[in-house]
Write a protein that holds these residues in place. Sequence first.
Motif, PDB file in Angstrom:
ATOM      1  N   ALA A 640      46.615  -0.044 -13.782  1.00 33.31           N
ATOM      2  CA  ALA A 640      47.707   0.845 -14.567  1.00 33.31           C
ATOM      3  C   ALA A 640      47.717   0.529 -15.983  1.00 33.31           C
ATOM      4  N   CYS A 682      53.313   0.669 -14.310  1.00 36.58           N
ATOM      5  CA  CYS A 682      53.612   1.841 -14.927  1.00 36.58           C
ATOM      6  C   CYS A 682      52.742   2.601 -15.886  1.00 36.58           C
ATOM      7  N   ASP A 683      52.752   3.970 -15.486  1.00 32.61           N
ATOM      8  CA  ASP A 683      51.820   4.734 -16.438  1.00 32.61           C
ATOM      9  C   ASP A 683      52.587   5.098 -17.893  1.00 32.61           C
ATOM     10  N   ASP A 684      53.677   4.962 -18.076  1.00 34.10           N
ATOM     11  CA  ASP A 684      54.280   5.063 -19.323  1.00 34.10           C
ATOM     12  C   ASP A 684      54.753   3.711 -20.124  1.00 34.10           C
TER      13      ASP A 684
END
Length: 784
Positions: A640, A682-684
């Motif tokens: 990620a 998390c991607d953000d």
Amino acid sequence: MTLPGVDLTATDDYRSRLAARLSESDATVARVFEAWCAYVRDHHGAVFETPGIGNRDGDGDEDGGERVSTEFTTETKSSDPNTVPPHRLFLDTLTFAAVVDALHRQVEVTFGVTVDTPDDALDLRPVHEAVEVSLVDDDADLTRDSLAACDAEDLRRAYERTVPSTSRRVFGEYYTPPGLAELGVREAASRADGFDRGVVVDPGCGAGAFLTAAIRRKRRSARAESLGPAATLERLSTTVVGVDVNPVAVAAARTACLLALLPAMADASVDRVSIPVFLGDALGLADDTPTTGVEGRATALVGNPPWIPWERLPDVQKERLKAGPIDRLDLFDHRGAAARLGHANDDLSLPFVWTCLDRFLADGGVAAFVLKRDHVRGPAGRLVRSGRVGSRPLAVEHVHDFGSVDPFEGVGVAAALYVFRVGGSEEPDFPVPATVWEPRDGVANGTASTDAMDTADATDTANTASTVDTADMANTEGATDAVETTPTFESLSTLRTTLARTGTGLTPVDTDDPAGPWHRVDAETAPVGDCAYRIRHGLKDDAKAVFSVDDDLLSRIEPTHVYPYLRSKHVVKWGLFGHDRFLVPQRQAGEANADALGRETPKTYDYLESRRERLERRKSSWFDGGPFYSLFGLGPYTWAPYKVVWCRLGFNPHFAVVSTVDDAELGRKPVVPGDHCMFVACDDANEAHYLCALLNADPYQRCLRDLAGGKAGLSKSVVSSLHLPEWDEIRTQERLAALSRRAHEVVPAYVDRSKRAYNRLTIPELAEIQKEVDRTAARFLAER
């Protein structure tokens, strides 16, 4: 240190002569060595040629083959400094056995007594005769009084002097300190009806700390009852029963019990005594399970069970455990993938305790066992919180929490003493009384402290105070000396005077799920709630000697599959203190990429191929079906773009956001969290920083310290019990994210020092950001 009548200086001579006879294939020594190796494999599993399993949560590898050559070699060097080959374990084991045998013989001769013990499946004594080195000190000025003054603690010191620490760790057994054993016996005695006359069993007795504490307790009771000498000895020698799978531990326990019985033997003027300490497996997983004659009749069980990791057990024992106690008592409610992946830290201690509760304890009986502190909230501890032992109800009556101190001298395992009752009410009674033991601050100890001793245990049953030993009270009442600040476990009295205690209680986080995680009633609970995020375990480095990459190895393989790697030493609050390098040849656990790996990075593949035998010795089912170089704890989440990471074993709840780092040799690459790390993927970036700020905020920090406590660490179960809602871009979340970004910008300017020095440092700019994080998190919680 000395043992009366034993020449400890002769142990080196004994060891060297035993080594010579083993090297020369002496028939007697070779026969016992072969039998001992077979016994160890059958009962302890894969312990040869591997690091000690006592390092339960350390960096040591935990793999290795079950079958090893028993051929003696004088070569003791190994690529792994923690490796203990079978012949070395044998030498250490037999040397201490000779010490115990010498002391035992001195007692028998001096007191003119013959000791009757159960027959053993493994007899080590022929070796002592073959070596022809006596550890009996014929020149010692030996008296009955000097022998009577010796106890199990003296044997512990002799054990540590005789056996190196690497060998002591191998079997996952540690001497229980006397103070902890006394506390366990006191708790059982204060709750069990007829304890003084009833049967007390330690089913994993080790060297006998709990057994001798029980004998001393019963001896005081007999004296108070004015019981005659013969009746006293009969009670003491028949109602305290031990079992252990380690033959040397059994020999030590028998000798320790003999020493504890000496005053009663002298009063009764007997020339023969029986000591019911049995060699064998109380779990019933081996063919030599002893019949003690007290099954189902015990008034109390006490002890410190073996904390052997599941993967270390011999396959035959695993199958017997699954077909027997696990199914009969419904020990594990995790099935399928969860059983394989979700509970990798399961060990033998809980199946052992539950099986022994079922096998030995009568209805209404009481047990006091030393277990992991995390069982009050971790997934493996759901069994503890289930309220059942087979078909019978079980109540946790008290928990003594030692999470902030180390009873086992540097082992670093957060422990607690759990007090159970089998039978009785079907309904759980909350809060469960608890006592938290912590280091003192050095205040004076006086009458007020004695009062605190009783009020700290205010949640004990009403009769507890009346049964506190008068000797213990005498050592605390009226004392005016300064309190020692170093925790001392030499006795229950020193334990009380060197540790502070807080009385509290434990109650379920979710009142609708009594078997779910418990927390202290006085804990900070505002941040407790639903967690919207899945918490991941870092990459399992079970073969770090192969996968760790230093400069030399990096020069010999392609850098393609080498990544920055985080260990606990690298993570601080709001940032990182460097990184290591680690070879990660797969993108997903079990990925069958051998052809591509060999084609695209041939040097890397050749390196791994040269270590194939070492990697294939890993016995865990995690690696079934994948390439021989498979890793576990690896998936899309590992890659990620952002991760909120922390040390799962850390004493401080410190969280940081990681993404990529610039490595001088590797370039910019994503960071891989290691075995001692937990993380949220998390991607953000803003989402990751919001979570990090929330977790680093004061309300969450206080809650985590209360939930984790002391040295227990930040496990998945602890962090997942927090209120961590999804990222919705609300104002307080965005504010938290912005503050976290600012904090992470400050830390890199201060990493030019040790991590310890950094943690003591006050950085004004960071302190102001922290204050705002705390205020914003409080507003966030108020908006729930």
